[in-house]
Scaffold this active site. Structure first.
Site, PDB file in Angstrom:
ATOM      1  CE  LYS A 160      61.743   2.847  74.096  1.00  0.00           C
ATOM      2  NZ  LYS A 160      60.941   2.577  72.923  1.00  0.00           N
ATOM      3  CG  LEU A 205      59.134   8.938  76.261  1.00  0.00           C
ATOM      4  CD1 LEU A 205      59.267  10.307  76.935  1.00  0.00           C
ATOM      5  CD2 LEU A 205      60.324   8.710  75.344  1.00  0.00           C
ATOM      6  CB  CYS A 225      57.655  11.987  73.199  1.00  0.00           C
ATOM      7  SG  CYS A 225      56.748  10.447  73.437  1.00  0.00           S
ATOM      8  CB  THR A 230      55.097   9.765  65.637  1.00  0.00           C
ATOM      9  OG1 THR A 230      54.984  10.246  66.979  1.00  0.00           O
ATOM     10  CG2 THR A 230      56.084   8.624  65.592  1.00  0.00           C
ATOM     11  N   GLY A 280      61.052  10.960  59.405  1.00  0.00           N
ATOM     12  CA  GLY A 280      59.621  10.699  59.306  1.00  0.00           C
ATOM     13  C   GLY A 280      59.283   9.970  58.025  1.00  0.00           C
TER      14      GLY A 280
END
Lengths: 307, 248
Positions: free
Chosen positions: A44, A72, A130, A193, A243
């Site tokens: 993570k 996050l 992010c 993303t 992706g």
């Protein structure tokens, strides 16, 4: 037939890596059978301080994919080192620590804390991509010199494999990838993303509190494939494609486009055994093509000599 | 251990308009599952819809699990079109079960929230209070009453099924200081139940529903803010001691 290869300084048994943000940090999932076909796992995203993440709806299904706005959520570097890393010593695959930093100061404090644990972490993936934290458009406005300063500092502080994960939303992705290479990183992860949004038509409001969210899943694969093709034509360091990869055909296509390895994420929601199935599919493909090692596929779609 | 297996639909019934019962052969999940746990069900062989749907396990019998669901969107609509003999990909058993009861069990379900409580009743017995909106829920109510053979009290808001009232009214009526209450339904119902019964019974546990993606604690898509910090519904729950969730 072999899949073993050192990619961006990190020896991998398989060219499939579980991307950051989808896999539990519970050690049971870092061992067989869950790791069958898995080359490495990214943690993570870990930040200096613990984060509770974003409020409101966090996941929203889209056509062949999903939007997420997790923000996050993580225990912070101290929590990670105390509660998770000791347990993860029992893992059977390499650990890639995904780090998210606010700036240079954060980075230095975090690296001080990580120093005694150098040998327990196989690689760092610096997350500069992010979409769900910080100012809405920080990815779009970041200057290449700021990125260089971060990567350069980290390179000085970390002598093991270093990858940098860039955003598909970057207005100058190739310049950023070149800067990552220039500052001495071992690999560049393309990408993260894609920024999207959803509107709840019943409520007549955006679904997400932050309005925008990150789109992942099979839907984004062709978009990312193009970026992998372009970046891998510009840098010499390893490109790791990330992706939308959801099948062995996707994985092979991304490698043919120039990726040395691929990260998979959302497809694990659909199928926990996706890594093994993808590796098996690649194996059959290589056998059928009479290719001994998958590395001979890297960038092959561009013609010319293989790397 | 969490499994991802292909189950086979052995039995399917439409209990009322839009509410379905499935009995699925899924040995590894059936043998391990406990009341309160759930499965993530893949609703399409293609990537669209992409996410699995979380469904409470409504009971087990030998190598089968029982599932109850209502059509709420595209995913459950596709699921409702599957037939006996079809293969259904299942991930589970997921989440935490209800803890072993320490009092006289009172099970309180709002509408489809009855599903995990049926499994709880199968294992531990107890009285079940089921509250529904109106007479359109007759099919589910009849089915539950027949399955439980007597230990069920029905309530409907318009009085057309059982007593007039809500599941909460039923919980107040049937609870005693020696009761342990297990509930499942909309979050608002669980919170109201906690406020109403706090201090009057031995314990109040609730099974909470949330959108989720992985079901195994990896994505944090189902995280919920509680007075004691963030909790992931998929692994820290779905069963929570409501004291931990509601009390500041």
């Amino acid at each position: 037939m072999s899949f073993s290869l050192t990619v961006g300084g990190l020896p991998l048994s398989f060219p499939l890596i579980i991307s950051s943000g989808v896999w539990p940090m519970d050690v049971d999932f870092w061992k067989p059978p869950y790791t069958d076909g898995v080359g490495a796992i990214c943690t993570k995203g870990i930040t200096l301080n613990p984060r509770g993440g974003n409020r409101g709806v966090r996941v929203w299904e889209t056509h062949s994919g999903l939007l997420n706005s997790i923000g996050l959520e993580n225990p912070g570097i101290d929590g990670f080192l105390k509660d998770y890393l000791p347990m993860l010593k029992g893992r059977s695959v390499p650990l890639i620590l995904n780090l998210w930093v606010e700036g240079l100061e954060d980075l230095k404090v975090m690296m001080d804390k990580l120093k005694p644990h150098r040998d327990e972490i196989d690689a760092i993936e610096l997350n500069l991509s992010c979409p769900n934290v910080g100012k809405e458009s920080h990815i779009l406005r970041r200057r290449v010199d700021e990125l260089k300063a971060l990567v350069g500092s980290l390179r000085e502080l970390w002598d093991r494999p270093l990858w940098v994960k860039l955003s598909p939303m970057s207005p100058s992705l190739i310049d950023e990838a070149l800067a990552v290479e220039e500052e001495g990183a071992d690999g560049v992860v393309i990408a993260n993303t894609w920024l999207g949004m959803a509107i709840d038509v019943e409520r007549e409001r955006p679904v997400f509190e932050r309005i925008t969210a990150g789109l992942s899943g099979p839907a984004i694969f062709p978009l990312t494939l193009r970026l992998v093709w372009e970046v891998s034509s510009s840098v010499r360091i390893a490109v790791i494609g990330s992706g939308g990869v959801s099948s062995w055909e996707d994985a092979v296509a991304m490698i043919l486009a120039g990726a040395w390895a691929v990260e998979i994420g959302s497809v694990t929601f659909w199928d926990l055994k996706a890594p093994l199935k993808i590796v098996k599919g690649m194996e059959d493909y290589l056998r059928r093509k009479g290719i001994a090692h998958y590395k001979d596929l890297v960038g092959r779609a561009k013609g010319g000599a293989n790397p | 251990m969490i499994f991802e297996i292909d189950g086979v639909i052995k039995e399917k019934a439409e209990l009322q308009d839009g509410i379905f019962y499935l009995s699925v052969e899924a040995p590894s999940i059936a043998y391990l599952a406990g009341p309160g746990q759930f499965v993530l069900v893949r609703v399409s062989p293609s990537f669209d819809p992409f996410l699995r749907r979380p469904l409470s396990i409504a009971g087990t019998k030998d190598d089968r699990i029982k599932l109850l669901f209502s059509i709420v969107g595209r995913g459950t609509s596709l699921l409702s079109r599957m037939r006996e003999g079809d293969v259904l990909s299942l991930r589970g058993p997921l989440g935490k079960s209800f803890p072993h009861p320490e009092g006289d069990l009172l099970l309180v379900g709002g509408g489809m929230g009855v599903a995990p409580l049926l499994f709880a009743h199968q294992v531990y017995g107890g009285r079940l209070v089921l509250g529904v909106k109106d007479g359109s829920w007759k099919g589910l109510c009849d089915w539950v009453r027949d399955s439980l053979k007597g230990e069920v009290s029905l309530f409907s808001e318009d009085g057309s099924i059982g007593e007039k009232g809500t599941a909460l009214d039923g919980a107040l009526y049937y609870s005693y200081p020696s009761s342990e209450v297990w509930a499942c339904g909309p979050k608002e119902m669980l919170f109201a139940l906690y406020r109403a019964l706090k201090g009057k019974v031995k314990g109040i546990f609730g099974s909470i529903e949330e959108r989720m993606a992985c079901g195994i604690g990896g994505c944090y898509g189902c995280s919920m803010e509680t007075p004691r910090g963030m909790r992931r519904v998929c692994v820290d729950g779905p069963v929570f001691d409501l004291k931990e969730v509601c009390e500041i």
